[in-house]
Design an enzyme around this catalytic site. Structure first.
Site, PDB file in Angstrom:
ATOM      1  N   ASP A  12      35.468 -21.874  31.891  1.00 47.43           N
ATOM      2  CA  ASP A  12      34.611 -22.730  32.718  1.00 47.43           C
ATOM      3  C   ASP A  12      35.303 -24.043  33.106  1.00 47.43           C
ATOM      4  O   ASP A  12      34.698 -25.116  33.049  1.00 47.43           O
ATOM      5  CB  ASP A  12      33.288 -23.018  32.003  1.00 47.43           C
ATOM      6  N   GLY A  14      37.088 -24.045  36.152  1.00 46.75           N
ATOM      7  CA  GLY A  14      37.206 -24.016  37.610  1.00 46.75           C
ATOM      8  C   GLY A  14      38.248 -23.070  38.166  1.00 46.75           C
ATOM      9  O   GLY A  14      38.683 -23.222  39.314  1.00 46.75           O
ATOM     10  N   LYS A  15      38.641 -22.055  37.386  1.00 46.93           N
ATOM     11  CA  LYS A  15      39.690 -21.136  37.858  1.00 46.93           C
ATOM     12  C   LYS A  15      39.291 -20.395  39.126  1.00 46.93           C
ATOM     13  O   LYS A  15      40.120 -20.214  40.023  1.00 46.93           O
ATOM     14  CB  LYS A  15      40.029 -20.109  36.759  1.00 46.93           C
ATOM     15  N   THR A  16      38.048 -19.953  39.209  1.00 48.35           N
ATOM     16  CA  THR A  16      37.631 -19.145  40.362  1.00 48.35           C
ATOM     17  C   THR A  16      37.670 -19.956  41.651  1.00 48.35           C
ATOM     18  O   THR A  16      38.127 -19.470  42.690  1.00 48.35           O
ATOM     19  CB  THR A  16      36.227 -18.567  40.126  1.00 48.35           C
ATOM     20  N   LYS A  32      41.227 -10.052  40.133  1.00 46.99           N
ATOM     21  CA  LYS A  32      40.931 -10.415  38.747  1.00 46.99           C
ATOM     22  C   LYS A  32      41.049  -9.140  37.928  1.00 46.99           C
ATOM     23  O   LYS A  32      40.169  -8.276  37.987  1.00 46.99           O
ATOM     24  CB  LYS A  32      39.546 -11.031  38.599  1.00 46.99           C
ATOM     25  N   ALA A 101      41.305 -14.408  32.613  1.00 51.35           N
ATOM     26  CA  ALA A 101      40.033 -14.596  31.906  1.00 51.35           C
ATOM     27  C   ALA A 101      40.226 -15.712  30.883  1.00 51.35           C
ATOM     28  O   ALA A 101      41.064 -15.597  29.988  1.00 51.35           O
ATOM     29  CB  ALA A 101      39.626 -13.300  31.208  1.00 51.35           C
ATOM     30  N   GLY A 102      39.474 -16.811  31.038  1.00 50.37           N
ATOM     31  CA  GLY A 102      39.588 -17.901  30.077  1.00 50.37           C
ATOM     32  C   GLY A 102      40.982 -18.495  30.049  1.00 50.37           C
ATOM     33  O   GLY A 102      41.617 -18.684  31.085  1.00 50.37           O
TER      34      GLY A 102
END
Length: 202
Positions: A12, A14-16, A32, A101-102
């Site tokens: 959480d 802000g990668k996306t 992804k 992921a993460g």
């Protein structure tokens, strides 16, 4: 063809959003490999909704898991084993933005972590850092881990409210460039992504 792996200093951060900005800036594809929490929606659909150009293709995940948990745990709950050998880069001649992921030591199975996937894919890394108490430590630890594996670090994106003192020590200690910054926005939509895409230095 560039393979840009977007990873973060944690979950959480802000990668996306950063992945969408990079894909828009380069008109690159998006992928992804492992998605958890798909019951709440997928990052692929989010990125697709934020892209304005017609060239970007958002490729399906190698593994899409329902539970919003670490991928290895989400997989176990569905009696799935994430096989690293089955995570194949999509067939494309375009550059591709790959979202992890993460953070880099998120396990994909009992023995294979996100950092291992980055090495397998031979991708360059854009690291997303977000300010919170402890984020300097988490950012520098992530950078050290990537450097220890000989992974190419292209630069850092700072997300959220600026923290000049923290950012200065991160940049000066790591020697990495700041390639972009994302501020706290009321809404993330196509016009916002397009605006940032023109500002990033890639």
């Amino acid at each position: 063809m560039r393979k840009i792996f977007v990873t973060g200093i944690g979950t959480d951060v802000g990668k996306t959003v950063v992945a969408a900005i990079l894909a828009e800036a380069l008109q690159a594809d998006y992928w992804k490999p492992v998605q958890s929490g798909s019951e709440q929606g997928t990052d692929r659909k989010t990125v697709r909704s934020l892209i304005s150009n017609s060239k970007t293709i958002c490729h399906p995940e190698s593994y899409s898991l329902k539970a919003f948990l670490s991928p290895h745990d989400a997989a176990k709950k569905e009696n799935v084993i994430i096989d690293a050998g089955q995570i194949k880069l999509p067939s494309t001649s375009n550059s591709i933005v790959i979202e992890g992921a993460g953070g880099v030591f998120v396990p994909l199975n009992d023995n294979y972590f996100v950092i291992d996937l980055i090495q397998t894919l031979k991708a360059e890394v854009v690291l997303v850092s977000k300010n919170y108490l402890g984020s300097i430590n988490h950012t520098l630890l992530t950078i050290e881990a990537l450097k220890s594996r000989g992974i190419q670090l292209t630069g850092i994106v700072f997300n959220g409210n600026p923290y000049p003192e923290g950012e200065l020590i991160i940049l000066s200690h790591s020697g990495l460039p700041e390639i972009g910054r994302v501020f706290q926005e009321k809404e993330i939509n196509r016009s916002v992504i397009s605006r940032y895409a023109k500002q990033f230095n890639l």
